[in-house]
Motif scaffolding. Structure first.
Motif, PDB file in Angstrom:
ATOM      1  N   THR A   1      57.652  27.981  30.450  1.00 24.41           N
ATOM      2  CA  THR A   1      56.414  28.122  31.292  1.00 24.41           C
ATOM      3  C   THR A   1      56.437  27.443  32.477  1.00 24.41           C
ATOM      4  O   THR A   1      56.174  27.925  33.869  1.00 24.41           O
ATOM      5  CB  THR A   1      55.424  27.801  30.346  1.00 24.41           C
ATOM      6  OG1 THR A   1      55.189  28.317  29.130  1.00 24.41           O
ATOM      7  CG2 THR A   1      54.068  27.789  31.188  1.00 24.41           C
ATOM      8  N   VAL A   2      57.009  26.386  32.621  1.00 24.59           N
ATOM      9  CA  VAL A   2      57.044  25.825  34.042  1.00 24.59           C
ATOM     10  C   VAL A   2      58.151  26.257  34.694  1.00 24.59           C
ATOM     11  O   VAL A   2      57.833  26.345  35.956  1.00 24.59           O
ATOM     12  CB  VAL A   2      57.370  24.060  33.562  1.00 24.59           C
ATOM     13  CG1 VAL A   2      58.047  23.515  34.907  1.00 24.59           C
ATOM     14  CG2 VAL A   2      56.398  23.434  32.847  1.00 24.59           C
TER      15      VAL A   2
ATOM     16  N   CYS B   1      52.959  35.284  30.818  1.00 25.73           N
ATOM     17  CA  CYS B   1      54.004  34.634  30.142  1.00 25.73           C
ATOM     18  C   CYS B   1      53.631  34.429  28.755  1.00 25.73           C
ATOM     19  O   CYS B   1      52.392  33.714  28.721  1.00 25.73           O
ATOM     20  CB  CYS B   1      54.616  33.414  30.797  1.00 25.73           C
ATOM     21  SG  CYS B   1      55.451  32.313  30.093  1.00 25.73           S
TER      22      CYS B   1
ATOM     23  N   ASN C   1      57.391  31.281  40.320  1.00 26.51           N
ATOM     24  CA  ASN C   1      56.259  31.979  40.996  1.00 26.51           C
ATOM     25  C   ASN C   1      55.900  30.971  42.385  1.00 26.51           C
ATOM     26  O   ASN C   1      55.505  31.703  43.597  1.00 26.51           O
ATOM     27  CB  ASN C   1      54.982  32.023  40.326  1.00 26.51           C
ATOM     28  CG  ASN C   1      55.091  33.180  39.463  1.00 26.51           C
ATOM     29  OD1 ASN C   1      56.127  33.946  39.638  1.00 26.51           O
ATOM     30  ND2 ASN C   1      54.234  33.304  38.602  1.00 26.51           N
ATOM     31  N   TYR C   2      56.038  29.888  42.246  1.00 24.21           N
ATOM     32  CA  TYR C   2      55.517  28.881  43.522  1.00 24.21           C
ATOM     33  C   TYR C   2      56.594  29.078  44.576  1.00 24.21           C
ATOM     34  O   TYR C   2      56.200  29.220  45.867  1.00 24.21           O
ATOM     35  CB  TYR C   2      55.523  27.389  43.073  1.00 24.21           C
ATOM     36  CG  TYR C   2      55.086  26.381  44.139  1.00 24.21           C
ATOM     37  CD1 TYR C   2      53.881  26.576  44.828  1.00 24.21           C
ATOM     38  CD2 TYR C   2      55.916  25.745  44.861  1.00 24.21           C
ATOM     39  CE1 TYR C   2      53.425  25.590  45.904  1.00 24.21           C
ATOM     40  CE2 TYR C   2      55.564  24.778  45.807  1.00 24.21           C
ATOM     41  CZ  TYR C   2      54.420  24.861  46.370  1.00 24.21           C
ATOM     42  OH  TYR C   2      54.043  23.994  47.238  1.00 24.21           O
TER      43      TYR C   2
ATOM     44  N   LYS D   1      57.445  24.788  26.806  1.00 25.83           N
ATOM     45  CA  LYS D   1      57.114  24.414  27.912  1.00 25.83           C
ATOM     46  C   LYS D   1      58.055  24.443  29.106  1.00 25.83           C
ATOM     47  O   LYS D   1      57.530  24.680  30.144  1.00 25.83           O
ATOM     48  CB  LYS D   1      56.759  22.689  27.634  1.00 25.83           C
ATOM     49  CG  LYS D   1      55.552  22.558  26.802  1.00 25.83           C
ATOM     50  CD  LYS D   1      55.479  20.983  26.354  1.00 25.83           C
ATOM     51  CE  LYS D   1      54.331  20.768  25.385  1.00 25.83           C
ATOM     52  NZ  LYS D   1      54.012  19.385  24.941  1.00 25.83           N
TER      53      LYS D   1
ATOM     54  N   MET E   1      56.171  29.077  36.278  1.00 25.93           N
ATOM     55  CA  MET E   1      55.457  28.715  37.404  1.00 25.93           C
ATOM     56  C   MET E   1      56.007  28.117  38.617  1.00 25.93           C
ATOM     57  O   MET E   1      55.778  28.425  39.693  1.00 25.93           O
ATOM     58  CB  MET E   1      54.611  27.412  36.910  1.00 25.93           C
ATOM     59  CG  MET E   1      53.830  27.835  35.545  1.00 25.93           C
ATOM     60  SD  MET E   1      52.984  26.460  34.632  1.00 25.93           S
ATOM     61  CE  MET E   1      51.975  25.597  35.841  1.00 25.93           C
ATOM     62  N   LEU E   2      57.130  27.454  38.610  1.00 22.19           N
ATOM     63  CA  LEU E   2      58.056  27.089  39.770  1.00 22.19           C
ATOM     64  C   LEU E   2      58.609  28.196  40.490  1.00 22.19           C
ATOM     65  O   LEU E   2      58.512  28.325  41.436  1.00 22.19           O
ATOM     66  CB  LEU E   2      59.059  25.974  39.389  1.00 22.19           C
ATOM     67  CG  LEU E   2      58.487  24.479  38.906  1.00 22.19           C
ATOM     68  CD1 LEU E   2      59.677  23.817  38.282  1.00 22.19           C
ATOM     69  CD2 LEU E   2      57.836  23.999  39.941  1.00 22.19           C
TER      70      LEU E   2
END
Length: 174
Positions: free
Chosen positions: A107-108, A5, A114-115, A104, A111-112
């Motif tokens: 990106t978050v 990313c 993918n989680y 930001k 990430m969430l």
């Protein structure tokens, strides 16, 4: 899952320019530093390389049409993954924030996402999905402007030729 990313460029910046400015591009351009074996598939807006394959402009043979079909299918998978991301995080559809904060948030959200994938949560269902990949476009060409602005035009031409040869080899082999 998203494995890379880069969220620092404005939406108007072309994908191939973002790739060219990335550490991933530098690593793949150096045969000794390539982070993985294999190839990356890009749409017709990307430059052709030994490690980055684009669709054929005018496929003539059955093998060439088959290559474009499977290339397009892979592109559709990426488009669908981006659609799931945007359905899960509606704010990504029309992000209106100052650039630093937008980077930001993007990106978050990734990430969430993918989680959520690791937890095997169900994908959101929504008929809306934004298209990110133009799989119908087959405008692959040797970009003269790219060569003009390249640090070493001869090297740029050689890398294009090597990419074309590698793509032809793959088409003929499979």
């Amino acid at each position: 899952m998203f494995i890379n990313c880069i969220a620092k460029w404005p939406g108007s910046f072309h994908d191939s320019g973002i790739l060219r400015e990335s550490s991933l591009f530098s690593a793949f351009e150096d045969k000794d530093r390539r982070p993985l074996k294999g190839i990356i598939l890009g749409d017709s807006g990307y430059m052709l390389r030994e490690w980055l394959f684009t669709p054929l402009v005018n496929p003539v043979t059955c093998k060439e049409r088959s290559y474009n079909f499977y290339h397009s299918s892979a592109c559709t998978a990426v488009e669908q993954a981006i659609g799931v991301l945007k359905r899960r995080w509606h704010c990504l559809r029309r992000l209106r924030l100052e650039p630093a904060k937008a980077c930001k948030v993007i990106t978050v959200c990734i990430m969430l996402h993918n989680y959520d994938r690791k937890l095997k949560l169900e994908d959101p269902t929504d008929s809306d999905s934004d298209s990110e990949c133009d799989s119908s476009s087959q405008n692959t060409h040797f970009d003269v402007e790219e060569v003009k602005h390249a640090k070493n035009p001869v090297s740029e031409r050689a890398r294009f030729a090597a990419g074309k040869a590698a793509r032809c080899q793959l088409i003929n082999y499979f």
